[in-house]
Structure formats: C-alpha cells, structure tokens
Motif scaffolding. Structure first.
Motif, mmCIF file in Angstrom:
data_model
loop_
_atom_site.group_PDB
_atom_site.id
_atom_site.type_symbol
_atom_site.label_atom_id
_atom_site.label_comp_id
_atom_site.label_asym_id
_atom_site.label_seq_id
_atom_site.Cartn_x
_atom_site.Cartn_y
_atom_site.Cartn_z
ATOM 1 N N LEU A 149 0.823 -1.210 0.000
ATOM 2 C CA LEU A 149 0.000 0.000 0.000
ATOM 3 C C LEU A 149 0.858 1.260 0.000
ATOM 4 N N LYS A 150 1.996 1.190 0.666
ATOM 5 C CA LYS A 150 2.891 2.354 0.702
ATOM 6 C C LYS A 150 3.418 2.666 -0.710
ATOM 7 N N TYR A 151 3.720 1.606 -1.457
ATOM 8 C CA TYR A 151 4.201 1.811 -2.827
ATOM 9 C C TYR A 151 3.084 2.266 -3.745
ATOM 10 N N GLU A 152 1.890 1.709 -3.550
ATOM 11 C CA GLU A 152 0.754 2.103 -4.373
ATOM 12 C C GLU A 152 0.448 3.592 -4.232
ATOM 13 N N GLN A 153 0.636 4.131 -3.028
ATOM 14 C CA GLN A 153 0.412 5.553 -2.812
ATOM 15 C C GLN A 153 1.378 6.416 -3.627
ATOM 16 N N LEU A 154 2.507 5.814 -4.028
ATOM 17 C CA LEU A 154 3.496 6.525 -4.847
ATOM 18 C C LEU A 154 3.406 6.120 -6.321
ATOM 19 N N ASN A 155 2.331 5.382 -6.663
ATOM 20 C CA ASN A 155 2.129 4.905 -8.042
ATOM 21 C C ASN A 155 3.257 3.999 -8.518
ATOM 22 N N ILE A 156 3.805 3.220 -7.602
ATOM 23 C CA ILE A 156 4.842 2.247 -7.941
ATOM 24 C C ILE A 156 4.198 0.868 -8.058
ATOM 25 N N GLN A 157 4.409 0.227 -9.212
ATOM 26 C CA GLN A 157 3.892 -1.119 -9.415
ATOM 27 C C GLN A 157 4.805 -2.136 -8.730
ATOM 28 N N ILE A 158 4.208 -3.153 -8.113
ATOM 29 C CA ILE A 158 4.985 -4.245 -7.531
ATOM 30 C C ILE A 158 4.626 -5.535 -8.258
ATOM 31 N N LYS A 159 5.638 -6.244 -8.722
ATOM 32 C CA LYS A 159 5.436 -7.481 -9.464
ATOM 33 C C LYS A 159 6.378 -8.567 -8.943
ATOM 34 N N PRO A 160 5.977 -9.842 -9.035
ATOM 35 C CA PRO A 160 6.880 -10.929 -8.657
ATOM 36 C C PRO A 160 7.971 -11.153 -9.696
ATOM 37 N N MET A 161 7.668 -10.824 -10.949
ATOM 38 C CA MET A 161 8.624 -10.895 -12.053
ATOM 39 C C MET A 161 8.075 -10.068 -13.206
ATOM 40 N N LEU A 162 8.911 -9.825 -14.202
ATOM 41 C CA LEU A 162 8.476 -9.054 -15.360
ATOM 42 C C LEU A 162 9.081 -9.685 -16.611
ATOM 43 N N ARG A 163 8.223 -10.048 -17.564
ATOM 44 C CA ARG A 163 8.703 -10.618 -18.821
ATOM 45 C C ARG A 163 8.534 -9.585 -19.925
ATOM 46 N N ILE A 164 9.630 -9.321 -20.641
ATOM 47 C CA ILE A 164 9.620 -8.413 -21.780
ATOM 48 C C ILE A 164 10.289 -9.144 -22.935
ATOM 49 N N GLY A 165 9.507 -9.507 -23.946
ATOM 50 C CA GLY A 165 10.061 -10.270 -25.057
ATOM 51 C C GLY A 165 10.648 -11.578 -24.568
ATOM 52 N N ASN A 166 11.910 -11.818 -24.908
ATOM 53 C CA ASN A 166 12.597 -13.043 -24.489
ATOM 54 C C ASN A 166 13.351 -12.871 -23.175
ATOM 55 N N PHE A 167 13.074 -11.793 -22.452
ATOM 56 C CA PHE A 167 13.787 -11.505 -21.214
ATOM 57 C C PHE A 167 12.853 -11.663 -20.015
ATOM 58 N N ARG A 168 13.394 -12.229 -18.959
ATOM 59 C CA ARG A 168 12.650 -12.443 -17.716
ATOM 60 C C ARG A 168 13.388 -11.719 -16.596
ATOM 61 N N LEU A 169 12.767 -10.690 -16.025
ATOM 62 C CA LEU A 169 13.377 -9.897 -14.959
ATOM 63 C C LEU A 169 12.875 -10.411 -13.613
ATOM 64 N N THR A 170 13.812 -10.789 -12.743
ATOM 65 C CA THR A 170 13.474 -11.330 -11.433
ATOM 66 C C THR A 170 14.432 -10.770 -10.390
ATOM 67 N N HIS A 171 14.141 -11.067 -9.122
ATOM 68 C CA HIS A 171 15.110 -10.751 -8.074
ATOM 69 C C HIS A 171 16.087 -11.909 -7.916
ATOM 70 N N HIS A 172 15.561 -13.092 -7.577
ATOM 71 C CA HIS A 172 16.416 -14.275 -7.454
ATOM 72 C C HIS A 172 16.795 -14.798 -8.842
ATOM 73 N N PRO A 173 17.996 -15.322 -8.993
ATOM 74 C CA PRO A 173 18.378 -15.933 -10.270
ATOM 75 C C PRO A 173 17.457 -17.098 -10.626
ATOM 76 N N GLU A 174 16.991 -17.116 -11.869
ATOM 77 C CA GLU A 174 16.108 -18.171 -12.355
ATOM 78 C C GLU A 174 16.525 -18.540 -13.770
ATOM 79 N N VAL A 175 17.379 -19.530 -13.912
ATOM 80 C CA VAL A 175 17.866 -19.926 -15.231
ATOM 81 C C VAL A 175 16.866 -20.867 -15.892
ATOM 82 N N THR A 176 16.448 -20.526 -17.104
ATOM 83 C CA THR A 176 15.598 -21.395 -17.907
ATOM 84 C C THR A 176 16.170 -21.449 -19.321
ATOM 85 N N THR A 177 15.686 -22.392 -20.115
ATOM 86 C CA THR A 177 16.115 -22.485 -21.513
ATOM 87 C C THR A 177 15.261 -21.612 -22.417
ATOM 88 N N GLU A 178 14.161 -21.056 -21.861
ATOM 89 C CA GLU A 178 13.213 -20.312 -22.678
ATOM 90 C C GLU A 178 13.503 -18.815 -22.709
#
Length: 209
Positions: free
Chosen positions: A112-141
């Motif tokens: 809620l504190k982040y929402e008040q600042l219009n900051i989105q919170i996500k567990p991960m973000l996929r853009i094209g062939n890229f997967r953005l995460t906090h913890h390392p997650e190696v996949t073949t895809e």
C-alpha cells in the motif's frame, strides 16, 4: 560498456545499474535503502552522509539516461520502515519515470505504501525473451536478468596484491547485476568457462575474463 544480448543493447554503468536502450528502461538491483539507518540505530559507526549518497547516485542516473521506466530488481528497502522512506518519497516525486519494483526477499514494506506513490509491484516481469526477477532463475526459454547475489570478483596481481571489485556476472542465459546500495557487501564468484565477468572500477566497466 555496452553489450548485446538477443539483438538488444544494454549499457553497463559504473554505478552497478544497467540501461536497456531498446526499452528506454533503467535496471537497478539491491539498493537496500534503510540499511544504513538500521545500522546507525544499533550503534554502528556509519556516516550519516552515506544515506544521501544512495539518493544522489539514483538522481544522477535518472538525469543521465532519462529513462521512461525504472525497474528495481528487488531488495529496494532492507527491512521495515524507517526515516529513509521519507527521503525515498521525495526522490520518487522528483522523477517522471514510471517505477516498477520486482519484489525481493527483503521487500517487506506494505504494498500500500508503494501504491500511494504509483509504484507497481510485481513478482517478475517478462519483456520479449527476457525475464526480470530478483532471485536468479535460469531457464532455456528466457534470458534472465536478476540481482540478489551481490556478485563480486577478485583480481589477483603478481605481487600478491588483490583487488576486490563489484561486477556484472553474465552466463549464457543470465545477467546478474551487482548491488547498487552502499554497505551491501559482495559474494565473490568463480566463473565457468562460458561466463563473463564485467568488473566495475571507479571510472569504467571492464571485461576481465
């Protein structure tokens, strides 16, 4: 230094951030805001000015790259709320970029504190062939861009001298960003044959293996 991955161009900055040119997006990991205040609260002799340095460096990056989006790859804050949240609010209100937080294991402040600042919170973000995460997650895809590890590298000289440097750690399917924040520490890695180490010096990023 600029590197190319899957026809996309990424500028590795001496701050530890990455600018994804194709997406006009700034990637930053492991800032650990609030950690310095936490240490000071319990008696550690950490200078007060170190708190301001994190925000100063963030502002310099935004001014330099003028990104449309900023994605924090986890551990933006070290723990619970403290006085640095007020400074963070001021910083957020000073930038026009869209801000996304990919939640890390230290990110325990209420969404809620982040929402008040219009900051989105996500567990991960996929853009094209890229997967953005906090913890390392190696996949073949997907190609994984992440943080969490706080990668570092030890450069050994001929006379037993040794330099301990933060680094960007790239393997065939992954790029691990160094910790951005002050007083975060490093985890020193030993690269495999196909890995690349981009060490961060004061003035440049250097491929060292």
């Amino acid at each position: 230094m600029t590197i190319e991955i899957d026809n996309c161009h990424f500028e590795l900055h001496t701050s530890g951030a990455v600018f994804w040119k194709n997406e006009n997006m700034l990637l930053i990991s492991d800032v650990h805001l609030g950690k310095i205040s936490h240490f000071r609260k319990f008696g550690s002799a950490v200078p007060q000015k170190a708190i301001a340095k994190n925000f100063s460096e963030l502002s310099k990056l935004v001014e330099h790259f003028r990104p449309a989006k900023i994605a924090f790859l986890g551990d933006l804050f070290h723990s619970s709320l403290n006085s640095e949240w007020n400074l963070f609010e001021e910083w957020v209100n000073s930038v026009s970029s869209e801000i996304i937080l990919i939640a890390g294991n230290h990110d325990i402040i209420s969404p809620l504190k982040y929402e008040q600042l219009n900051i989105q919170i996500k567990p991960m973000l996929r853009i094209g062939n890229f997967r953005l995460t906090h913890h390392p997650e190696v996949t073949t895809e997907d190609f994984n861009i992440c943080g969490h590890i706080h990668p570092g590298f030890k450069l050994n000289g001929k006379g037993r001298q040794q330099l301990k440097l933060r680094c960007f750690y790239k393997s065939p399917q992954q790029l691990i960003l160094p910790a951005f924040g002050e007083f975060t520490g490093n985890h020193y890695l030993k690269p495999e044959e196909d890995d690349q180490i981009f060490a961060i010096t004061k003035n440049e990023v250097i491929l060292v293996n």
